[in-house]
Design a protein around this motif. Sequence first.
Motif, mmCIF file in Angstrom:
data_model
loop_
_atom_site.group_PDB
_atom_site.id
_atom_site.type_symbol
_atom_site.label_atom_id
_atom_site.label_comp_id
_atom_site.label_asym_id
_atom_site.label_seq_id
_atom_site.Cartn_x
_atom_site.Cartn_y
_atom_site.Cartn_z
ATOM 1 N N ALA A 293 24.555 42.489 15.414
ATOM 2 C CA ALA A 293 24.170 41.086 15.280
ATOM 3 C C ALA A 293 25.063 40.407 14.246
ATOM 4 N N ALA A 294 25.091 39.108 14.291
ATOM 5 C CA ALA A 294 25.840 38.351 13.298
ATOM 6 C C ALA A 294 24.967 38.125 12.064
ATOM 7 N N PHE A 295 25.616 38.083 10.894
ATOM 8 C CA PHE A 295 24.898 37.562 9.729
ATOM 9 C C PHE A 295 25.021 36.048 9.795
ATOM 10 N N GLY A 296 23.897 35.400 10.068
ATOM 11 C CA GLY A 296 23.918 33.970 10.383
ATOM 12 C C GLY A 296 24.044 33.050 9.190
ATOM 13 N N GLY A 297 23.889 33.593 7.978
ATOM 14 C CA GLY A 297 24.081 32.752 6.809
ATOM 15 C C GLY A 297 22.844 32.660 5.941
ATOM 16 N N VAL A 298 22.924 31.750 4.991
ATOM 17 C CA VAL A 298 21.909 31.590 3.954
ATOM 18 C C VAL A 298 20.927 30.495 4.354
ATOM 19 N N LEU A 299 19.637 30.804 4.196
ATOM 20 C CA LEU A 299 18.574 29.832 4.414
ATOM 21 C C LEU A 299 17.965 29.454 3.066
ATOM 22 N N TYR A 300 17.408 28.266 3.001
ATOM 23 C CA TYR A 300 16.810 27.778 1.759
ATOM 24 C C TYR A 300 15.308 27.648 1.943
ATOM 25 N N VAL A 301 14.568 28.092 0.923
ATOM 26 C CA VAL A 301 13.113 28.028 1.008
ATOM 27 C C VAL A 301 12.477 27.789 -0.355
ATOM 28 N N ASP A 302 12.752 28.645 -1.335
ATOM 29 C CA ASP A 302 12.070 28.580 -2.626
ATOM 30 C C ASP A 302 12.706 27.620 -3.604
#
Length: 296
Positions: free
Chosen positions: A256-265
């Motif tokens: 799978a691809a590493f899709g990147g950084v998500l923001y949450v906290d």
Amino acid sequence: MPSLRPLLLAVLALAPLPALAESPLKVVTTFTVIADMARNVAGEGVEVVSVTKPGAEIHGYEPTPRDIVGASDADLVLRNGLGLERWFEQFLANLGDVPSATLSDGVEPISITGGDYDGRPNPHAWMSVDNALIYVDNIARALSGIDPENAATYAANAAAYKDRLRAALDPLKAQITALPQDRRWLVTCEGAFSYLARDLGLKELYLWPINADQQGTPRQVRAVIDGVRAHAIPAVFCESTVPSDPAEQVARETGAAFGGVLYVDSLSTPDGPVPTYLDLLRVTTETIVRGLTAGN
């Protein structure tokens, strides 16, 4: 010529003292996301300060003496609740008699399944826009409680902000709806996106439920590797406040691809990619869609 000093002193004694400038209300929040929400509701006449700074990990944060001193003159303290800020009760006790409000009050929480946190509420409720509307109402109510003279202003600001939040949701849903059904999976490090996944119609896998002392154990990584392979999930992601190494390992071992950084906290600094909560929702969702559609 007689001295003018006695006359000057007499005039000064009779003159009214200049009025001291009234300090603005000060609201302290536990993290940057709800600080941004509070600024939208409070308007320019209120100072809003976040204890944790952009990029900070919230769950196990340890307030410093400077944090306590900086919040000592707060008129109101806002927290998320649902067990997110494990450090909050002691922090509030150190401030003395300061009013506080829990912004998740009224939210129907999603329960965590599996592991040491099984059955506990998932604290990341703000990742649902419907829940964010509840947060906004709670902020307006808390501000009106300490400043009733400006209650109408807070109510108007809250209504306008809620309209912007509602308007942001439909385009985000449309991006996900355009994905093929078999690609509607969200694989992340922390299970912090359950509310967003539910609202966007995504199935979910994660390495650990809550950021804790041990993350990315061999058992956690193996379980997600098996799930990614079983469902041919095209991409995995990790949130911005923890190392992405375990997610990248899953990507390497599954293809799978590493899709990147998500923001949450946490929001970013003002010149970063997610300076506001609305930016956080938009950038996170666009990153998910881009990762899941890559190579099509």
